[in-house]
Design an enzyme around this catalytic site. Structure first.
Site, PDB file in Angstrom:
ATOM      1  N   LYS A  73       0.901  -1.228   0.023  1.00 51.24           N
ATOM      2  CA  LYS A  73      -0.057  -0.023  -0.022  1.00 51.24           C
ATOM      3  C   LYS A  73       0.869   1.146   0.051  1.00 51.24           C
ATOM      4  O   LYS A  73       1.939   1.287   0.742  1.00 51.24           O
ATOM      5  CB  LYS A  73      -1.019  -0.136   1.328  1.00 51.24           C
ATOM      6  N   SER A 116     -10.005   2.042   2.866  1.00 49.14           N
ATOM      7  CA  SER A 116      -8.666   2.771   1.975  1.00 49.14           C
ATOM      8  C   SER A 116      -7.936   1.881   1.271  1.00 49.14           C
ATOM      9  O   SER A 116      -7.197   2.198   0.361  1.00 49.14           O
ATOM     10  CB  SER A 116      -8.159   3.825   2.916  1.00 49.14           C
ATOM     11  N   SER A 132     -10.011  -0.277   7.095  1.00 49.44           N
ATOM     12  CA  SER A 132      -9.304  -0.102   5.770  1.00 49.44           C
ATOM     13  C   SER A 132      -8.901  -1.331   5.178  1.00 49.44           C
ATOM     14  O   SER A 132      -8.578  -1.511   3.798  1.00 49.44           O
ATOM     15  CB  SER A 132      -8.475   1.094   5.674  1.00 49.44           C
TER      16      SER A 132
END
Lengths: 96, 491
Positions: free
Chosen positions: B78, B154, B178
């Site tokens: 990420k 996210s 997330s």
């Protein structure tokens, strides 16, 4: 009743070092007012004598020895800076 | 069949028997990205040259030296996890030019020690603020099951890349859901570890008392292997816990006889769609067949979790994001008149609306005259929420419910309505507030063919029981074997 006025939103933006336009101030006033109104449901709960939780683990101050240690090289760090001069970060004038 | 349809154990065996090479695995990743990422948009930056070089080195070393636990496996990271020399943007324009980070996050060092190969950096909501990936300042990642739908957020890129077969596995971060919410939306396995299990050093901070890095995989077993590799105390993160890291895969016995499951009635109440309820009930029946028992319980403060979370997370974010000032790194505005003007214009040009909204909410909640009414109040309610979990987990081994109230929603459907977007995280947020571990595993599909996630929550530092529970269900079902078609009438 509104929870936050447009003037307060502008004040908060200034504290947060954000420049917002009149149009943005209108939008954020409406949205923040909705969110703060929603958050006021917490007032339904009696929290007298309830300890606040800042952290879920039972950590006290975590100390270590204060020893110098090699970290990043100055020249490398400056490469990421938008502006630098003579080995230092360069910023616009601070005094008016 | 893709090489990524094998499990970690199978791939390790094939690598060590020289049936396949690391180079083949890495090439599989880039070929798949080439073929589908135009649609999925999971990646922001690729690490191709480095990854292929590393693959060659690993191939040459095969059989000659000690091998890592994740030897040769392609991983996506990420984009809020700092990677030395590899662009790290947090999907924000503020960090658009941050192509030369100077160190690795601790988890990235651990991946290198385990000999995983970093394929690239994954798309996300800007600074991890969002539940749909529509807040990426670059482009919105799409759901591989139907590209008209969001992948969640996210860590939407982390979940979509694994679901679409672009990487073998990935790392995400979870502040209020997330990792688990996008894992549910994309039909993969995502775990938020106990707070403190994994070092946050090098994770760009959003809400420091809630953030945790965690693994996204196709199977529970592979998830356990990846968590094992990234866990542990770190002297660079004072909030990482000095506790032993168990051998998580040893817990995967397939046996849940006598397991005591708590099902919070608040997690199956109004707002949760019928299809999701039915999938969860059917999972509970499966657990009964396997010899576990379940009972309805109450987590009475659940409905206050979203409000509590947005006050606490935004307050912490307003302080954490103060570091983005245009002095040391990032994009600075042109022709600033003064220092103050430079700060304000750099931040306003660099941040998107959701980030500004949360910084302002946090600044307001912490400001003089409002601190006690909002921030302190939220911290007190956090205590009540945490107590709810601790009380239930005294009598039960795990808590089970849905990961999300509904399957994935359509791109653009609720993007302009912050409160509705926030409400999507109502079942995942309480877990972060309590600091306990939670996993999402696939447990069904909606009538539209979109995945549904089952959430399993455990005691502090008891990921082993969470994994055992998830694994037993997975082995008794075949939802995790379904693959997305990448269909959709995407514009």
């Amino acid at each position: 009743m509104s929870r936050i006025s447009k003037e307060e939103v502008k004040h908060v933006a200034n504290l947060a070092r954000l420049a917002i336009s009149e149009k943005e101030a209108d939008m954020f006033t409406k949205q923040l007012d909705d969110i703060i109104t929603y958050a006021e449901q917490l007032n339904e709960l009696d929290t007298t004598d309830v300890e606040p939780t800042t952290h879920v683990l039972d950590l006290k101050n975590v100390m270590r020895k204060d020893e110098p240690r090699k970290w990043l090289e100055k020249e490398d760090v400056l490469k990421n800076a938008p502006d630098h001069k003579d080995g230092q970060f360069k910023v616009p004038s601070i005094l008016e | 069949m893709s090489l990524f349809d094998y499990t970690l154990k199978e791939l390790q065996e094939k690598l060590h028997n020289k049936e396949i090479s690391v180079t083949e695995l890495v090439e599989e990743s880039y070929q798949r990205i080439e073929a589908v990422d135009g649609k999925v948009k999971a990646f922001l930056t690729l690490n191709k040259e480095q990854a292929l070089k590393q693959a060659e080195e690993l191939d040459a070393a095969r059989g000659t030296e000690g091998t890592g636990a994740l030897f040769g496996l392609p991983i996506g990271v990420k984009d809020n996890i700092v990677t030395n020399g590899l662009r790290t943007t947090c999907a924000s324009q503020f960090l658009d030019n941050f192509i030369n980070p100077l160190y690795d996050a601790t988890v990235v060092e651990k991946l290198a020690d385990a000999k995983a190969v970093t394929i690239g950096k994954l798309n996300m909501d800007e600074f991890a603020m969002g539940s749909s990936n529509e807040n990426s300042s670059y482009y919105a990642t799409r759901n591989p099951w139907n590209t008209d739908y969001v992948p969640g957020g996210s860590s939407g890129g982390s979940a979509a890349a694994v679901a679409a077969g672009e990487v073998f596995f990935s790392l995400g971060s979870d502040t209020g859901g997330s990792i688990r919410q996008p894992a549910a939306f994309c039909g993969v396995v995502g775990l938020k570890p106990t707070y403190g299990r994994v070092s946050r050093f090098g994770l760009v901070a959003f809400a420091s008392s809630l953030d945790q890095i965690g693994p996204v995989t196709r199977t529970v077993e592979d998830n356990a292997y990846l968590l094992e590799a990234i866990s542990g105390h770190d002297k660079m993160d004072a909030t990482s816990a000095d506790v032993d890291v168990p051998n998580f895969t040893e817990a995967l016995t397939g046996d849940v006889k006598g397991l005591r499951i708590a099902v919070p009635k608040e997690y199956l109440s109004e707002g949760v769609s019928e299809e999701v309820k039915e999938a969860v009930m059917s999972a509970l029946r499966k657990y009964e067949e396997l010899g576990a028992t379940w009972e309805e319980v109450s987590l009475p403060h659940s409905k206050y979790a979203v409000a509590t979370y947005y006050l606490i997370a935004s307050s912490e974010a307003s302080a954490n994001l103060a570091r983005f000032d245009g002095v040391r790194y990032g994009v600075r505005t042109q022709n600033a008149e003064s220092m103050l003007d430079m700060f304000k214009r750099s931040r306003s040009e660099g941040f998107g609306d959701e980030v500004k909204r949360r910084i302002m909410l946090g600044t307001f909640a912490l400001s003089s005259g409002y601190y006690d009414a909002y921030y302190k109040k939220a911290q007190q309610v956090r205590t009540l929420i945490k107590n709810d979990f601790e009380k239930v987990l005294e009598d039960y081994d795990v808590i089970i419910g849905p990961t999300t109230p509904t399957p994935a929603f359509k791109v653009g459907e609720i993007v302009d309505d912050p409160l509705t977007m926030y409400a999507n995280d109502i079942l995942t947020i309480p877990v972060n507030l309590a600091g306990v571990p939670g996993i999402s595993v696939p447990c069904g599909f909606s009538s539209d063919g979109l995945p549904i996630g089952l959430q399993i929550i455990g005691k502090h530092f008891d990921e082993s029981t969470v994994y055992r529970t998830a694994h037993a269900f997975e082995q008794a079902t075949d939802f995790h074997k379904q693959r997305p078609s990448l269909g959709g009438a995407q514009s």
